[in-house]
Design a protein around this motif. Structure first.
Motif, PDB file in Angstrom:
ATOM      1  N   SER A 243       0.745  -1.353  -0.154  1.00  0.00           N
ATOM      2  CA  SER A 243      -0.008   0.112   0.032  1.00  0.00           C
ATOM      3  C   SER A 243       0.669   1.229  -0.171  1.00  0.00           C
ATOM      4  O   SER A 243       0.273   2.526  -0.022  1.00  0.00           O
ATOM      5  CB  SER A 243      -0.907   0.013   1.321  1.00  0.00           C
ATOM      6  OG  SER A 243      -0.293   0.284   2.546  1.00  0.00           O
ATOM      7  N   HIS A 244       2.179   1.051  -0.099  1.00  0.00           N
ATOM      8  CA  HIS A 244       3.168   2.312  -0.145  1.00  0.00           C
ATOM      9  C   HIS A 244       3.054   3.337   0.749  1.00  0.00           C
ATOM     10  O   HIS A 244       2.441   4.331   0.631  1.00  0.00           O
ATOM     11  CB  HIS A 244       2.937   2.951  -1.534  1.00  0.00           C
ATOM     12  CG  HIS A 244       3.243   2.397  -2.758  1.00  0.00           C
ATOM     13  ND1 HIS A 244       4.816   2.113  -3.163  1.00  0.00           N
ATOM     14  CD2 HIS A 244       2.672   1.606  -3.579  1.00  0.00           C
ATOM     15  CE1 HIS A 244       4.742   1.533  -4.160  1.00  0.00           C
ATOM     16  NE2 HIS A 244       3.439   1.133  -4.603  1.00  0.00           N
ATOM     17  N   PRO A 245       3.363   2.867   2.118  1.00  0.00           N
ATOM     18  CA  PRO A 245       3.350   3.532   3.165  1.00  0.00           C
ATOM     19  C   PRO A 245       3.784   5.096   3.074  1.00  0.00           C
ATOM     20  O   PRO A 245       3.613   5.949   3.763  1.00  0.00           O
ATOM     21  CB  PRO A 245       3.759   2.872   4.528  1.00  0.00           C
ATOM     22  CG  PRO A 245       4.066   1.727   3.920  1.00  0.00           C
ATOM     23  CD  PRO A 245       3.831   1.254   2.476  1.00  0.00           C
ATOM     24  N   GLU A 246       4.942   5.035   2.145  1.00  0.00           N
ATOM     25  CA  GLU A 246       5.845   6.348   2.192  1.00  0.00           C
ATOM     26  C   GLU A 246       5.063   7.426   1.282  1.00  0.00           C
ATOM     27  O   GLU A 246       5.697   8.597   1.188  1.00  0.00           O
ATOM     28  CB  GLU A 246       7.189   5.702   1.445  1.00  0.00           C
ATOM     29  CG  GLU A 246       7.192   5.775  -0.048  1.00  0.00           C
ATOM     30  CD  GLU A 246       6.715   4.174  -0.565  1.00  0.00           C
ATOM     31  OE1 GLU A 246       6.361   3.521   0.408  1.00  0.00           O
ATOM     32  OE2 GLU A 246       6.608   3.772  -1.593  1.00  0.00           O
ATOM     33  N   TYR A 247       3.886   6.988   0.610  1.00  0.00           N
ATOM     34  CA  TYR A 247       3.184   8.264  -0.009  1.00  0.00           C
ATOM     35  C   TYR A 247       2.367   9.132   0.647  1.00  0.00           C
ATOM     36  O   TYR A 247       2.065   8.733   1.998  1.00  0.00           O
ATOM     37  CB  TYR A 247       2.103   7.489  -1.069  1.00  0.00           C
ATOM     38  CG  TYR A 247       2.519   6.696  -2.275  1.00  0.00           C
ATOM     39  CD1 TYR A 247       3.734   6.613  -2.388  1.00  0.00           C
ATOM     40  CD2 TYR A 247       1.639   6.439  -3.293  1.00  0.00           C
ATOM     41  CE1 TYR A 247       4.438   5.805  -3.587  1.00  0.00           C
ATOM     42  CE2 TYR A 247       1.889   5.634  -4.398  1.00  0.00           C
ATOM     43  CZ  TYR A 247       3.235   5.686  -4.599  1.00  0.00           C
ATOM     44  OH  TYR A 247       3.806   4.729  -5.856  1.00  0.00           O
ATOM     45  N   PRO A 248       2.466  10.331   0.325  1.00  0.00           N
ATOM     46  CA  PRO A 248       2.037  11.367   1.279  1.00  0.00           C
ATOM     47  C   PRO A 248       0.311  11.219   1.396  1.00  0.00           C
ATOM     48  O   PRO A 248      -0.218  10.571   0.799  1.00  0.00           O
ATOM     49  CB  PRO A 248       2.345  12.806   0.538  1.00  0.00           C
ATOM     50  CG  PRO A 248       2.538  12.065  -0.815  1.00  0.00           C
ATOM     51  CD  PRO A 248       3.052  11.024  -0.989  1.00  0.00           C
ATOM     52  N   LEU A 249      -0.006  12.214   2.409  1.00  0.00           N
ATOM     53  CA  LEU A 249      -1.261  11.817   2.848  1.00  0.00           C
ATOM     54  C   LEU A 249      -2.343  12.971   2.606  1.00  0.00           C
ATOM     55  O   LEU A 249      -3.306  12.771   3.077  1.00  0.00           O
ATOM     56  CB  LEU A 249      -1.326  11.965   4.588  1.00  0.00           C
ATOM     57  CG  LEU A 249      -0.424  10.852   4.896  1.00  0.00           C
ATOM     58  CD1 LEU A 249      -0.117  10.794   6.693  1.00  0.00           C
ATOM     59  CD2 LEU A 249      -0.787   9.295   4.533  1.00  0.00           C
ATOM     60  N   PHE A 250      -2.122  13.662   1.475  1.00  0.00           N
ATOM     61  CA  PHE A 250      -3.006  15.078   1.035  1.00  0.00           C
ATOM     62  C   PHE A 250      -4.513  14.269   0.662  1.00  0.00           C
ATOM     63  O   PHE A 250      -5.531  14.400   1.737  1.00  0.00           O
ATOM     64  CB  PHE A 250      -2.564  15.410  -0.094  1.00  0.00           C
ATOM     65  CG  PHE A 250      -3.465  16.695  -0.407  1.00  0.00           C
ATOM     66  CD1 PHE A 250      -4.714  16.516  -0.694  1.00  0.00           C
ATOM     67  CD2 PHE A 250      -2.810  17.945  -0.769  1.00  0.00           C
ATOM     68  CE1 PHE A 250      -5.411  17.846  -1.061  1.00  0.00           C
ATOM     69  CE2 PHE A 250      -3.401  19.017  -1.264  1.00  0.00           C
ATOM     70  CZ  PHE A 250      -4.766  18.991  -1.311  1.00  0.00           C
ATOM     71  N   LEU A 251      -4.570  13.133  -0.058  1.00  0.00           N
ATOM     72  CA  LEU A 251      -5.749  12.788  -0.460  1.00  0.00           C
ATOM     73  C   LEU A 251      -6.434  11.762   0.741  1.00  0.00           C
ATOM     74  O   LEU A 251      -7.668  11.933   0.943  1.00  0.00           O
ATOM     75  CB  LEU A 251      -5.395  11.885  -1.808  1.00  0.00           C
ATOM     76  CG  LEU A 251      -6.790  11.508  -2.758  1.00  0.00           C
ATOM     77  CD1 LEU A 251      -7.452  12.878  -3.172  1.00  0.00           C
ATOM     78  CD2 LEU A 251      -6.277  10.920  -4.024  1.00  0.00           C
ATOM     79  N   PRO A 252      -5.742  10.916   1.059  1.00  0.00           N
ATOM     80  CA  PRO A 252      -6.317  10.095   2.257  1.00  0.00           C
ATOM     81  C   PRO A 252      -6.841  10.778   3.395  1.00  0.00           C
ATOM     82  O   PRO A 252      -8.001  10.432   3.820  1.00  0.00           O
ATOM     83  CB  PRO A 252      -5.000   9.051   2.660  1.00  0.00           C
ATOM     84  CG  PRO A 252      -4.125   9.207   1.669  1.00  0.00           C
ATOM     85  CD  PRO A 252      -4.262  10.366   0.874  1.00  0.00           C
ATOM     86  N   LEU A 253      -6.019  11.947   3.723  1.00  0.00           N
ATOM     87  CA  LEU A 253      -6.844  12.514   4.928  1.00  0.00           C
ATOM     88  C   LEU A 253      -7.960  13.493   4.613  1.00  0.00           C
ATOM     89  O   LEU A 253      -8.841  13.600   5.521  1.00  0.00           O
ATOM     90  CB  LEU A 253      -5.610  13.372   5.606  1.00  0.00           C
ATOM     91  CG  LEU A 253      -4.628  12.469   6.275  1.00  0.00           C
ATOM     92  CD1 LEU A 253      -3.682  13.717   7.091  1.00  0.00           C
ATOM     93  CD2 LEU A 253      -5.217  11.704   7.285  1.00  0.00           C
ATOM     94  N   VAL A 254      -8.340  13.751   3.344  1.00  0.00           N
ATOM     95  CA  VAL A 254      -9.222  14.533   2.736  1.00  0.00           C
ATOM     96  C   VAL A 254     -10.471  13.398   3.102  1.00  0.00           C
ATOM     97  O   VAL A 254     -11.600  13.576   3.607  1.00  0.00           O
ATOM     98  CB  VAL A 254      -9.318  14.787   1.451  1.00  0.00           C
ATOM     99  CG1 VAL A 254     -10.689  15.476   0.985  1.00  0.00           C
ATOM    100  CG2 VAL A 254      -8.374  16.193   1.477  1.00  0.00           C
TER     101      VAL A 254
END
Lengths: 162, 459
Positions: free
Chosen positions: B159-170
């Motif tokens: 799930s690529h934990p290193e990807y940033p969280l802009f979209l998930p946190l929205v």
């Protein structure tokens, strides 16, 4: 003369762009029309996507609720081992979906070679295991009773030690 | 029905925060139209919510986190109200002024509605679910912040934990208001970014080509691109690529406005939007590098050097903060690429021809892109002829440089079958620059000698 020449070039340039944009639109309209015709009623469902994936891969309707219900009945401690054939895309899709739903528990994936001479049947540490999932792999003979999650996927809960 | 009201409440808080930030950035001296304000409010509001959830989520969780971020949104909304234009200063977006623009606006709305409905109808794409929504779900289940156990969980490394969280946190924000994780409502996020993108693209193309109807037509043609509705990375699958392409195009547009009008508001909007690129996706760092460096040079020519360097600072802060966070969480390094070194380049130099071949094949895929890239190529050639025009020069760089850098990264691909890596990711990478390519088409169609009408306030 020169002015007329440049004017013609300008008109040609405009015609070229009109033709290009018309071609661009022409290629786009057929797929858009297909999309427009395929619109259907939608129902809000909290597991809309995982259900779609589970239905597509193992043919189970409401697969997410079914798996979450099984997960609740599995002993809370111990590993959940997921056996599947090596390098199988369908097994990867199933694993990804049920592992996603299984949070905060993790599914320990063990890929096994296709059955053949010299290939050992899947083994696991019974004392440290809460459940075993056989995905597109036959459970060993004499395995405890299992629950069927869908086509080719069985879940075997291991009774918690007393 | 209750869920719809809860989602509307979540969206209103985002818009309130975004309106506040936009108003604060623009100031009283310059104004924007209502549709442009709405689009910017969505882009900046989602950024405020996701960054607030991330930062405050390091300290508090659950209801306290929800309350704190809601308070920030309301405070920014109040700030927007206090700084609202006085009577007589209100800018109204000019409505359709003739039958053609009315028809084009109606068609654009129809296309957006179809895309929106298709998004609701279809399942999230594989990455949309297992890379982006997964983080939103786990963050919500953990009170709004991803737990450290997620970053070190080997079974969820896919799930690529290193990807940033802009979209998930929205998406987590929607879940906070809904009171549950919900894959259905998570699907509305990407179409809303698409709507914001269409508004900004209409504005940008209209200003660049000098005709409103032509800007609308170009945006409509762009919105109809089959790839935008495809399962490979379009709006319907909920990946971060569509929002990234829109942020990038918006940043580029405001840089062009700054060049034309020397507008302070456009400069602030450019710096803010370009800094958000690395927060949206890892590839956003590449786009930030290109747009940020070019932007800094442009700013340096018009303002003083420290201002130019300051413009790079927010983006750099985002990149470094995320790196530090990942290192604190002990997240494993990304596995898709080998470390950059001369030795790797030399050993993989044989990949250059297959990479270029794949690029050419993709650009000519009529079933995905129609003849969009042919039109873009002609426009770019035209821009080369106009190389003395700074806007044209920048658009050329903003399209070609990211594509070149993206292609270069495949030299470091750690996939066993690097061609598969190219085939699966290249179409989505091209989408990042597609809206900017549309801007280059719009600029090409501008009549020579026509005065620019780019200032933010001229609606």
């Amino acid at each position: 003369m020169t002015e007329r020449f440049y004017r013609r070039i300008q008109i040609g340039y405009r015609i070229f762009w009109v033709a290009l944009l018309a071609a661009l639109t022409a290629f786009e309209l057929a797929p858009f029309w297909a999309d427009l015709r395929s619109l259907a009623r939608v129902l809000p469902h909290p597991y809309a996507s995982t259900d779609a994936y589970l239905e597509g891969t193992i043919g189970t309707a409401n697969g997410s609720y079914r798996w979450l219900d099984m997960l609740r009945r599995i002993p809370p401690t111990g590993a959940i081992v997921f056996f599947c054939p090596k390098g199988n895309v369908r097994a990867d899709l199933i694993y990804g979906t049920i592992n996603y739903l299984g949070w905060p528990r993790a599914l320990e994936k063990q890929e096994i070679d296709p059955p053949g001479p010299g290939v050992k049947p899947p083994t696991f540490n019974r004392a440290a295991t809460a459940a075993v999932i056989f995905c597109m792999v036959k459970p060993p003979p004499g395995a405890p009773p299992s629950w069927e999650l869908g086509a080719d996927v069985v879940v075997i809960p291991i009774a918690a030690p007393p | 029905m209750t869920q719809t009201i809860q989602v509307i409440a979540a969206l209103l808080t985002i818009l309130a925060a975004g309106t506040g930030v936009t108003t604060l950035l623009i100031g009283r001296s310059e104004r924007v139209g209502l549709t442009e304000l709405a689009a910017l409010s969505w882009l900046l509001g989602t950024a405020v919510v996701s960054l607030s959830l991330w930062c405050i989520g390091l300290i508090v969780h659950g209801a306290a986190l929800h309350g704190a971020v809601t308070s920030i949104c309301i405070a920014l909304g109040i700030a927007a109200y206090v700084r609202r234009p006085r009577k007589g200063e209100l800018v109204r977006t000019a409505g359709p002024n003739n039958i053609w623009t009315t028809v084009l606006v109606a068609l654009l709305c129809l296309v957006w509605l179809v895309v929106f409905w298709r998004s609701l109808q279809q399942a999230l794409g594989w990455d949309g679910l297992l890379v982006w929504e997964l983080k939103a779900r786990y963050a919500y289940l953990n009170g709004g912040a991803l737990p450290q156990s997620y970053f070190v969980d080997a079974s969820r490394a896919y799930s690529h934990p290193e990807y940033p969280l802009f979209l998930p946190l929205v998406e987590t924000w929607l879940y906070f208001w809904l009171g549950e994780c919900n894959q259905f409502w998570a699907k509305i996020v990407a179409p809303l970014f698409f709507a914001a993108g269409l508004i900004l693209l209409t504005r940008a193309t209209s200003k660049l080509c000098g005709k409103r109807w032509l800007g609308l037509l170009l945006t409509l043609i762009f919105a109809l691109l089959p790839f935008l509705r495809s399962r490979l990375g379009g709006v319907v699958v909920g990946y971060a690529d569509v929002p990234l392409s829109i942020l990038y195009a918006a940043a580029v547009y405001y840089l062009l406005v700054f060049i034309e009008a020397n507008s302070a508001a456009a400069l602030k909007l450019f710096v803010t939007l370009v800094s958000l690129l690395p927060w949206l996706k890892r590839e956003g760092a590449v786009l930030w590098l290109v747009a940020g460096c070019c932007g800094a040079i442009v700013i340096g020519r018009r303002k003083r050097l420290p201002t130019a360097l300051l413009a790079l600072l927010p983006g750099l802060a985002v990149i470094l903060s995320w790196k530090i966070f990942l290192s604190c969480m002990q997240a494993p390094p990304p596995r898709d690429f080998a470390p950059i070194s001369i030795a790797v380049i030399i050993s993989n130099v044989h990949r250059v021809a297959p990479i270029l071949e794949s690029l050419a094949v993709e650009l000519l895929r009529v079933d995905r892109w129609s003849v969009f890239w042919c039109a873009a190529a002609i426009a770019l050639i035209n821009l080369i002829a106009r190389y003395r025009d700074e806007g044209a020069r920048l658009l050329l760089i903003f399209v070609i440089a990211p594509v070149g850098l993206y292609c270069g990264t495949y030299l470091f691909s750690a996939w066993e079958e690097y061609r598969l890596h190219i085939v699966t990711s290249l179409p989505r990478l091209l989408l990042h620059v597609a809206p900017v390519a549309l801007l280059s088409i719009a600029l090409t169609l501008r009549q020579r000698g026509r005065q620019s009408e780019l200032p933010v306030s001229s609606d």
